[in-house]
Write an enzyme that holds these catalytic residues in place. Structure first.
Site, PDB file in Angstrom:
ATOM      1  N   HIS A 117      -8.747   1.210  -5.935  1.00 49.89           N
ATOM      2  CA  HIS A 117      -7.917   0.362  -5.075  1.00 49.89           C
ATOM      3  C   HIS A 117      -6.481   0.788  -5.247  1.00 49.89           C
ATOM      4  CE1 HIS A 117     -11.344  -2.094  -4.252  1.00 49.89           C
ATOM      5  NE2 HIS A 117     -11.585  -2.147  -5.543  1.00 49.89           N
ATOM      6  N   ARG A 153      -9.824 -11.596  -3.629  1.00 51.08           N
ATOM      7  CA  ARG A 153      -9.905 -10.163  -3.962  1.00 51.08           C
ATOM      8  C   ARG A 153     -10.382  -9.929  -5.405  1.00 51.08           C
ATOM      9  NH1 ARG A 153      -7.209  -7.735   0.534  1.00 51.08           N
ATOM     10  NH2 ARG A 153      -5.629  -9.164   1.312  1.00 51.08           N
ATOM     11  N   ASP A 185     -25.765  -2.093  -2.387  1.00 51.17           N
ATOM     12  CA  ASP A 185     -27.168  -1.655  -2.374  1.00 51.17           C
ATOM     13  C   ASP A 185     -27.286  -0.162  -2.059  1.00 51.17           C
ATOM     14  OD1 ASP A 185     -28.087  -4.159  -3.025  1.00 51.17           O
ATOM     15  OD2 ASP A 185     -28.667  -4.710  -0.987  1.00 51.17           O
ATOM     16  N   HIS A 195     -15.011  -6.865  -1.277  1.00 52.43           N
ATOM     17  CA  HIS A 195     -15.147  -8.268  -1.669  1.00 52.43           C
ATOM     18  C   HIS A 195     -16.267  -9.000  -0.923  1.00 52.43           C
ATOM     19  CE1 HIS A 195     -11.266  -7.029  -3.157  1.00 52.43           C
ATOM     20  NE2 HIS A 195     -10.810  -6.886  -1.921  1.00 52.43           N
ATOM     21  N   TYR A 239       0.804  -1.234   0.000  1.00 53.60           N
ATOM     22  CA  TYR A 239       0.000   0.000   0.000  1.00 53.60           C
ATOM     23  C   TYR A 239       0.837   1.284   0.000  1.00 53.60           C
ATOM     24  CZ  TYR A 239      -3.713  -3.317   1.003  1.00 53.60           C
ATOM     25  OH  TYR A 239      -4.591  -4.372   0.914  1.00 53.60           O
TER      26      TYR A 239
HETATM   27  C1  DHK Z   1      -7.608  -2.105   0.209  1.00 52.81           C
HETATM   28  C2  DHK Z   1      -7.900  -3.077   1.113  1.00 52.81           C
HETATM   29  O1  DHK Z   1      -8.000  -2.782   2.404  1.00 52.81           O
HETATM   30  C3  DHK Z   1      -8.062  -4.472   0.702  1.00 52.81           C
HETATM   31  O2  DHK Z   1      -8.941  -5.188   1.547  1.00 52.81           O
HETATM   32  C4  DHK Z   1      -8.473  -4.612  -0.730  1.00 52.81           C
HETATM   33  C5  DHK Z   1      -7.643  -2.347  -1.242  1.00 52.81           C
HETATM   34  C6  DHK Z   1      -7.557  -3.797  -1.613  1.00 52.81           C
HETATM   35  C7  DHK Z   1      -6.655  -1.466  -1.968  1.00 52.81           C
HETATM   36  O3  DHK Z   1      -5.830  -1.946  -2.748  1.00 52.81           O
HETATM   37  O4  DHK Z   1      -6.715  -0.233  -1.786  1.00 52.81           O
HETATM   38  O5  DHK Z   1      -8.465  -5.956  -1.114  1.00 52.81           O
END
Ligand code: DHK
Length: 142
Positions: free
Chosen positions: A99, A110, A86, A79, A22
């Site tokens: 994402h 995912r 909804d 997911h 991330y």
């Molecule tokens: C962020 C998350 O917290 C994951 O649960 C997803 C997503 C991916 C991201 O890539 O920002 O699977």
């Protein structure tokens, strides 16, 4: 134009959580980047984050009549959450799914996105830049 940017569970932990996936930027720095992009585009934004599904749904519902579009990274709820899908369908605003990571090339679980069944555009795997791409998309389609 006013855009609501929603981030789901664990995105408040950006900078700490799995930086190889991330990145090292924090949630605060993400919001700062989004604000700067909104300023450059001449639009207003609100950034909202919650770890709670119901709070995310309340926020989506509150967008009805107050926002012109939604950018959403539902985190793990991407997911699993029919309820968030909804809510998005209920308010029927133009919605972009974001994402940070390249979810399509991660674990099999995912690969399913409930939000993706409604969102009209998706940016995944572009890091924080994906949120800027989403804002640009919503401005250009308006
Ligand atoms: C962020 C998350 O917290 C994951 O649960 C997803 C997503 C991916 C991201 O890539 O920002 O699977």
């Amino acid at each position: 134009m006013h855009i609501l940017v929603i981030n789901g569970p664990n995105l408040n932990m950006l900078g700490i959580r799995e930086p190889a996936i991330y990145g090292s930027g924090t949630y605060a720095s993400l919001c700062e980047m989004i604000q700067k992009k909104a300023d450059a585009l001449g639009i207003s934004v609100e950034c909202f984050q919650s770890n709670h599904e119901g709070a995310l749904i309340d926020k989506i519902q509150a967008a009805y009549g107050t926002a012109d579009g939604i950018v959403i990274n539902p985190g793990g709820y991407t997911h699993t959450s029919v309820a968030i899908l909804d809510a998005l369908k209920a308010v029927a605003l133009p919605t972009v799914e974001v994402h940070i990571s390249d979810v399509d090339n991660r674990e099999a679980f995912r690969q399913i996105s409930y939000v993706g069944l409604y969102a009209e555009q998706r940016f995944a795997g572009f890091g924080f830049e994906g949120y800027c791409m989403a804002l640009e998309y919503l401005v250009s389609r308006a």
